[in-house]
Design an enzyme around this catalytic site. Structure first.
Site, PDB file in Angstrom:
ATOM      1  N   LYS A   1      -7.082   3.279  -2.807  1.00  0.00           N
ATOM      2  CA  LYS A   1      -7.440   3.309  -1.391  1.00  0.00           C
ATOM      3  C   LYS A   1      -7.738   4.734  -0.967  1.00  0.00           C
ATOM      4  O   LYS A   1      -7.048   5.675  -1.381  1.00  0.00           O
ATOM      5  CB  LYS A   1      -6.283   2.708  -0.585  1.00  0.00           C
ATOM      6  CG  LYS A   1      -6.436   2.676   0.914  1.00  0.00           C
ATOM      7  CD  LYS A   1      -5.223   1.960   1.518  1.00  0.00           C
ATOM      8  CE  LYS A   1      -5.123   2.125   3.015  1.00  0.00           C
ATOM      9  NZ  LYS A   1      -3.908   1.476   3.570  1.00  0.00           N
TER      10      LYS A   1
ATOM     11  N   LYS B   1     -10.375   0.099  -1.895  1.00  0.00           N
ATOM     12  CA  LYS B   1     -10.214  -0.188  -0.469  1.00  0.00           C
ATOM     13  C   LYS B   1     -10.592   1.060   0.316  1.00  0.00           C
ATOM     14  O   LYS B   1     -10.097   2.156   0.043  1.00  0.00           O
ATOM     15  CB  LYS B   1      -8.778  -0.586  -0.150  1.00  0.00           C
ATOM     16  CG  LYS B   1      -8.492  -0.788   1.347  1.00  0.00           C
ATOM     17  CD  LYS B   1      -7.058  -1.227   1.590  1.00  0.00           C
ATOM     18  CE  LYS B   1      -6.707  -1.270   3.075  1.00  0.00           C
ATOM     19  NZ  LYS B   1      -5.313  -1.723   3.327  1.00  0.00           N
TER      20      LYS B   1
ATOM     21  N   ASP C   1       0.877  -1.179   0.000  1.00  0.00           N
ATOM     22  CA  ASP C   1       0.000   0.000   0.000  1.00  0.00           C
ATOM     23  C   ASP C   1       0.911   1.225   0.000  1.00  0.00           C
ATOM     24  O   ASP C   1       1.549   1.515   1.022  1.00  0.00           O
ATOM     25  CB  ASP C   1      -0.881   0.041   1.243  1.00  0.00           C
ATOM     26  CG  ASP C   1      -1.933  -1.062   1.295  1.00  0.00           C
ATOM     27  OD1 ASP C   1      -1.606  -2.207   0.911  1.00  0.00           O
ATOM     28  OD2 ASP C   1      -3.054  -0.800   1.747  1.00  0.00           O
TER      29      ASP C   1
END
Length: 442
Positions: A375, A404, A311
């Site tokens: 995300k 996400k 990430d």
């Protein structure tokens, strides 16, 4: 709530027919030298042809024009269906097939005539009428807004109407649904949700995909819910004991991943060597203010240490400068390293610092570069995930990239809402507490 059955309106819910029908109305009214307004069209939504004819006679003032209108309207609408000009609404194919797969009874309750229902699906993805149970307006004594059509549909699928979900888009349909005793869900099509409508609506959803995910959520098991979570400890003061506790919780719960900074990756990977839980490293976290070369090297180091997922935080300053070439280059380089090594990659936007236009531009870059996920947040910014942001991201990537949601997910209601919107991962420090809340409600 687990619904026993689902009852759909057809026009404007399953088929994108009402916009097409409004154009036909306008064409015929012009031919008859009558003024056409959108407000008039709204008055005839969701009612059967007999009730519609009464409104038309009052409006036209003579039966001759009504007969001409009816003949022309039926001809042009049927022609539209035959030529494949009327498409399915977003999510219609998916929700019907999901209900079939899960053996959840469903029916169609429409004011359209049965002959039209039998052929209007022929030039859609369904290929033919997918509804085993159909009730049309001419089969009941009273048209919508009376509840007759929905009561009969519930009877056909052998379900208690009070345990059914009715999906509608028209004022008359919503009122009929409320009068029946069912839960009413509105999907906005032509008619906006007025104050009067809001009094009769239990919920508003953006499309049938959102409805499908809501129904799916109601059948979630504990393990299925846990599989959406990236269980997180990104605190600067976390110790090995904290990481052991994180790993043990994630493993026992069945979480998809633990989210940690890159330093403890090797330790956690070894600790979880007999587990299905992935180890995820946060790169350039939480500010994103390192060079592309530094981010790539940190990613490479984490991969060498055994990481399963990455990430990384985008360079937020470059987004604010609208230097999207830089953002694209950064994303391409990190995505390439991850893809070359079979590692899942997520790009963190940190939406709290961005305008909607900037978020949209990032989504479009992601559609092109194709990280596995985008995300919402690090959880360390001024705010975390929001409903509006998740909805925007889902819409703009259009199933090309997963989403996400992270930051501020502390309870079951919030987690389920983001899953309903279409998020496929949830980042949170509270996975254990959310799952305990889920278990308590079962």
């Amino acid at each position: 709530m687990k619904f026993q059955g689902v009852i759909f309106d057809m026009d404007g819910i399953i088929l994108d027919s009402e916009t097409y029908a409004e154009r036909i109305f306008e064409k015929i009214f012009t031919e008859l030298n009558h003024e056409f307004t959108h407000e008039f069209f709204v008055t005839v939504l969701g009612i059967n042809s007999e009730a519609e004819n009464k409104i038309l006679i009052d409006y036209f003032g003579n039966e001759e024009d009504v007969l001409y209108f009816r003949d022309q309207f039926n001809y042009l609408l049927d022609k539209g269906y035959e030529e494949g000009k009327i498409a399915l609404k977003k999510g219609a194919y998916e929700i019907v097939n999901y209900l079939k797969e899960k053996n959840i009874p469903f029916a169609l309750a429409t004011s359209s005539p049965k002959e039209r229902v039998e052929k209007c699906f022929n030039n859609t993805k369904f290929g033919s009428n997918p509804f085993e149970y159909v009730v049309t307006g001419c089969e009941v004594e009273n048209s919508k807004p009376a509840p007759d059509i929905f009561l009969k549909a519930a009877e056909l699928i052998n379900c208690d109407i009070e345990k059914c979900l009715i999906i509608e888009d028209s004022f008359n349909g919503i009122k009929a649904g409320r009068a029946s005793g069912a839960t009413t869900c509105m999907i906005v099509d032509i008619l906006p949700p007025t104050d009067e409508l809001m009094e009769n609506i239990d919920m508003i959803k953006e499309d049938l995909l959102e409805v499908k995910r809501m129904i799916k959520n109601s059948y979630l098991t504990e393990k299925e819910l846990a599989s959406y979570f990236d269980h997180t400890n990104l605190q600067p003061f976390a110790t090995e004991e904290d990481f052991k506790r994180l790993c043990d919780q994630a493993d026992s719960l069945g979480c998809r991943m633990i989210a940690i900074n890159s330093y403890p990756v090797k330790f956690c990977k070894e600790y979880l060597k007999d587990s299905q839980v992935h180890v995820g490293a946060a790169i350039s976290f939480p500010l994103g203010q390192t060079t592309i070369e530094t981010k790539v090297q940190e990613t490479v180091n984490a991969i060498k240490d055994g990481v399963d997922e990455i990430d990384y935080v985008i360079n937020i300053g470059k987004v604010k400068e609208h230097d999207y070439d830089y953002i694209k280059d950064e994303m391409q380089q990190i995505v390439k390293v991850c893809k070359d090594n079979g590692v899942t990659v997520k790009a963190i936007f940190e939406n709290c610092y961005l305008t909607d236009e900037e978020k949209i531009n990032l989504c479009h870059i992601a559609k092109e570069v194709k990280p596995d996920y985008i995300k919402t947040s690090t959880g360390f910014g001024t705010s975390g995930a929001t409903v509006d942001d998740v909805r925007l991201m889902i819409r703009e990537v259009d199933n090309q990239v997963k989403v996400k949601a992270a930051g501020g997910i502390r309870d079951l209601k919030t987690a389920l809402k983001y899953l309903e919107l279409g998020a496929e991962r949830l980042g949170t420090r509270m996975a254990d507490k959310i799952i305990e809340e889920f278990k308590a409600k079962q």
